[in-house]
Design a protein around this motif. Structure first.
Motif, PDB file in Angstrom:
ATOM      1  N   GLY A  58      39.487  49.562 -58.134  1.00  0.00           N
ATOM      2  CA  GLY A  58      38.549  49.335 -59.242  1.00  0.00           C
ATOM      3  C   GLY A  58      37.361  48.459 -58.958  1.00  0.00           C
ATOM      4  O   GLY A  58      36.576  48.209 -59.859  1.00  0.00           O
ATOM      5  N   ILE A  59      37.213  47.927 -57.753  1.00  0.00           N
ATOM      6  CA  ILE A  59      36.076  47.046 -57.497  1.00  0.00           C
ATOM      7  C   ILE A  59      35.076  47.743 -56.590  1.00  0.00           C
ATOM      8  O   ILE A  59      35.394  48.114 -55.477  1.00  0.00           O
ATOM      9  N   PRO A  60      33.856  47.945 -57.084  1.00  0.00           N
ATOM     10  CA  PRO A  60      32.844  48.572 -56.236  1.00  0.00           C
ATOM     11  C   PRO A  60      32.498  47.655 -55.062  1.00  0.00           C
ATOM     12  O   PRO A  60      32.589  46.444 -55.170  1.00  0.00           O
ATOM     13  N   SER A  61      32.116  48.227 -53.965  1.00  0.00           N
ATOM     14  CA  SER A  61      31.757  47.405 -52.806  1.00  0.00           C
ATOM     15  C   SER A  61      30.302  46.993 -52.926  1.00  0.00           C
ATOM     16  O   SER A  61      29.407  47.682 -52.464  1.00  0.00           O
ATOM     17  N   ASP A  62      30.081  45.882 -53.615  1.00  0.00           N
ATOM     18  CA  ASP A  62      28.744  45.318 -53.727  1.00  0.00           C
ATOM     19  C   ASP A  62      28.829  43.839 -53.367  1.00  0.00           C
ATOM     20  O   ASP A  62      29.902  43.351 -53.033  1.00  0.00           O
ATOM     21  N   ASP A  63      27.712  43.160 -53.416  1.00  0.00           N
ATOM     22  CA  ASP A  63      27.684  41.759 -52.990  1.00  0.00           C
ATOM     23  C   ASP A  63      27.689  40.782 -54.157  1.00  0.00           C
ATOM     24  O   ASP A  63      27.401  39.601 -53.992  1.00  0.00           O
ATOM     25  N   LEU A  64      27.997  41.267 -55.362  1.00  0.00           N
ATOM     26  CA  LEU A  64      27.987  40.370 -56.517  1.00  0.00           C
ATOM     27  C   LEU A  64      29.112  39.337 -56.389  1.00  0.00           C
ATOM     28  O   LEU A  64      30.176  39.637 -55.851  1.00  0.00           O
ATOM     29  N   PRO A  65      28.880  38.125 -56.893  1.00  0.00           N
ATOM     30  CA  PRO A  65      29.937  37.106 -56.863  1.00  0.00           C
ATOM     31  C   PRO A  65      31.132  37.530 -57.706  1.00  0.00           C
ATOM     32  O   PRO A  65      30.976  38.281 -58.681  1.00  0.00           O
ATOM     33  N   ARG A  66      32.301  37.080 -57.311  1.00  0.00           N
ATOM     34  CA  ARG A  66      33.546  37.448 -57.989  1.00  0.00           C
ATOM     35  C   ARG A  66      34.239  36.205 -58.509  1.00  0.00           C
ATOM     36  O   ARG A  66      34.331  35.210 -57.814  1.00  0.00           O
ATOM     37  N   PHE A  67      34.718  36.282 -59.755  1.00  0.00           N
ATOM     38  CA  PHE A  67      35.359  35.135 -60.385  1.00  0.00           C
ATOM     39  C   PHE A  67      36.734  35.526 -60.898  1.00  0.00           C
ATOM     40  O   PHE A  67      36.912  36.628 -61.417  1.00  0.00           O
ATOM     41  N   GLU A  68      37.684  34.611 -60.781  1.00  0.00           N
ATOM     42  CA  GLU A  68      39.030  34.831 -61.298  1.00  0.00           C
ATOM     43  C   GLU A  68      39.016  34.926 -62.817  1.00  0.00           C
ATOM     44  O   GLU A  68      39.830  35.600 -63.421  1.00  0.00           O
TER      45      GLU A  68
END
Ligand SMILES: [Zn+2]
Ligand SMILES: [Zn+2]
Length: 136
Positions: free
Chosen positions: A122-132
């Motif tokens: 479900g997570i696209p491969s982009d460079d956006l920051p990721r948060f829990e």
């Protein structure tokens, strides 16, 4: 991007106009958003609640959210489109489901949130920051 912007549900029974730019746009991977999206995540735009004018009836469903805080999820009772959600903990804001904008193309997502609940596919491969969780 242009304010005001407009949107609504798929069938047109619920319509809104928003006079402010979104304060945040994110891909939310929480389970509630997965149910609402029927997919891996919902893209959401957070706006000041008083900037939004809504016409038509929405139905609401309350859940406890991933955080344990109550979130009122609002959808069109005719076509079922999820349109808004209102986190009880933040009464000043309203969350708009990005797909409900008449033209969602100008939104610029800034982050992935609740990635702890993301599906492996479900997570696209982009460079956006990721948060829990939700940042800030
Ligand atoms: Zn509808
Ligand atoms: Zn979510």
């Amino acid at each position: 991007m242009s304010v005001p912007f407009t949107g609504g549900c798929r069938c047109g029974a619920v319509r809104y106009e928003c006079s402010a730019e979104p304060v945040q746009v994110a891909h939310c991977h929480c389970r509630d958003c997965q149910y609402a999206a029927g997919g891996g995540y919902s893209t959401i735009a957070i706006v000041p609640r008083d900037s939004l004018q809504v016409t038509g009836e929405v139905k609401g469903y309350e859940d406890a959210g991933e955080s344990g805080n109550v979130v009122r999820r609002q959808f069109c009772p005719t076509c079922g489109t999820p349109v808004f959600s209102e986190p009880e903990i933040a009464p000043g804001i309203k969350v708009i489901k990005a797909a409900s904008l008449d033209d969602p193309s100008w939104l610029v997502p800034q982050a992935h949130v609740y990635v702890g609940h993301a599906q492996p596919w479900g997570i696209p491969s982009d460079d956006l920051p990721r948060f829990e969780k939700m940042p800030g």
